[in-house]
Design an enzyme around this catalytic site. Structure first.
Site, PDB file in Angstrom:
ATOM      1  N   THR A  12      51.006  44.556  33.993  1.00  0.00           N
ATOM      2  CA  THR A  12      52.352  44.261  34.307  1.00  0.00           C
ATOM      3  C   THR A  12      52.846  44.677  35.787  1.00  0.00           C
ATOM      4  O   THR A  12      52.260  45.884  36.399  1.00  0.00           O
ATOM      5  CB  THR A  12      53.400  44.699  33.373  1.00  0.00           C
ATOM      6  OG1 THR A  12      54.715  43.916  33.413  1.00  0.00           O
ATOM      7  CG2 THR A  12      53.713  46.261  33.476  1.00  0.00           C
ATOM      8  N   SER A 172      52.161  39.389  42.360  1.00  0.00           N
ATOM      9  CA  SER A 172      51.410  38.491  41.690  1.00  0.00           C
ATOM     10  C   SER A 172      50.264  37.978  42.279  1.00  0.00           C
ATOM     11  O   SER A 172      49.307  37.341  41.573  1.00  0.00           O
ATOM     12  CB  SER A 172      52.412  37.471  41.184  1.00  0.00           C
ATOM     13  OG  SER A 172      52.898  36.380  41.954  1.00  0.00           O
ATOM     14  N   CYS A 175      47.627  41.045  42.175  1.00  0.00           N
ATOM     15  CA  CYS A 175      47.250  41.608  41.040  1.00  0.00           C
ATOM     16  C   CYS A 175      46.875  40.636  39.863  1.00  0.00           C
ATOM     17  O   CYS A 175      47.969  39.771  39.670  1.00  0.00           O
ATOM     18  CB  CYS A 175      48.278  42.595  40.538  1.00  0.00           C
ATOM     19  SG  CYS A 175      47.820  43.348  38.959  1.00  0.00           S
ATOM     20  N   THR A 178      49.410  40.196  36.924  1.00  0.00           N
ATOM     21  CA  THR A 178      50.750  40.038  37.184  1.00  0.00           C
ATOM     22  C   THR A 178      50.994  38.722  37.322  1.00  0.00           C
ATOM     23  O   THR A 178      50.220  38.080  38.342  1.00  0.00           O
ATOM     24  CB  THR A 178      51.469  40.929  38.309  1.00  0.00           C
ATOM     25  OG1 THR A 178      51.199  42.454  38.144  1.00  0.00           O
ATOM     26  CG2 THR A 178      52.673  40.606  38.836  1.00  0.00           C
TER      27      THR A 178
END
Length: 189
Positions: A12, A172, A175, A178
């Site tokens: 996350t 995002s 990663c 994410t």
């Protein structure tokens, strides 16, 4: 089950930015189990204390909900005193045999302060009003700092929503844990 290092949370990204009398927290919606995406629209941001506190978590979901409940209890005992409630939670987290095993981190904010509560029971106030946790946290933090500095230096008048959404989108794209399904909560005075 072996206890993992809480500073190495995967899955996350949570980002908090404070500017003037506004604070905003964003979290992505992806939930992963190992290398598999289980859910794309999870809500990792929550309001507490009659909507005067916003918080986001990274780490094990069940552990985070346990911490939300504990924090809410501390906020009821110390209304309007977020720092004190977080320090009391951190004390419990360090001392309690069960809580020490929880694998989660939190960002907590109200109208006057933003705090990171680490998996080690530390309570940290971030510099420059920007905090990030989770697997994409460093990417989001770097992007947010760059955007905030650009905004300040060149009077770009970027809104907090634009800044946090752009920083989260950048995270995002880097990663794999994410996604760009971003949920935002905001407090303004």
């Amino acid at each position: 089950m072996e206890h993992k290092d809480p500073s190495q949370m995967y899955g996350t990204t949570i980002l908090c930015i404070r500017r003037g009398n506004q604070v905003i927290i964003a979290g992505d919606g992806q939930v992963s189990l190992g290398q598999t995406v289980i859910k794309n629209s999870a809500k990792k941001i929550k309001r507490l204390a009659n909507d005067t506190v916003i918080t986001g978590f990274a780490g094990a979901t069940a552990d985070a909900f346990t911490l939300f409940e504990r924090l809410e209890s501390k906020l009821e005992k110390h209304p309007g005193q977020l720092l004190r409630a977080c320090v009391e939670l951190a004390k419990d987290w360090r001392m309690d045999k069960y809580l020490r095993r929880l694998e989660a981190m939190m960002i907590v904010a109200d109208k006057s302060i933003s705090l990171i509560i680490s998996g080690n029971g530390d309570v940290l106030e971030p510099e420059n009003g920007i905090a990030a946790i989770g697997s994409g946290g460093n990417y989001a933090l770097a992007a947010a700092k760059a955007l905030c500095e650009t905004n300040e230096r060149f009077s770009q008048n970027m809104t907090l929503e634009y800044t946090i959404t752009t920083a989260m989108r950048i995270a995002s794209e880097i990663c794999i844990y994410t996604n760009n399904n971003i949920i935002i909560e905001k407090i303004e005075d």
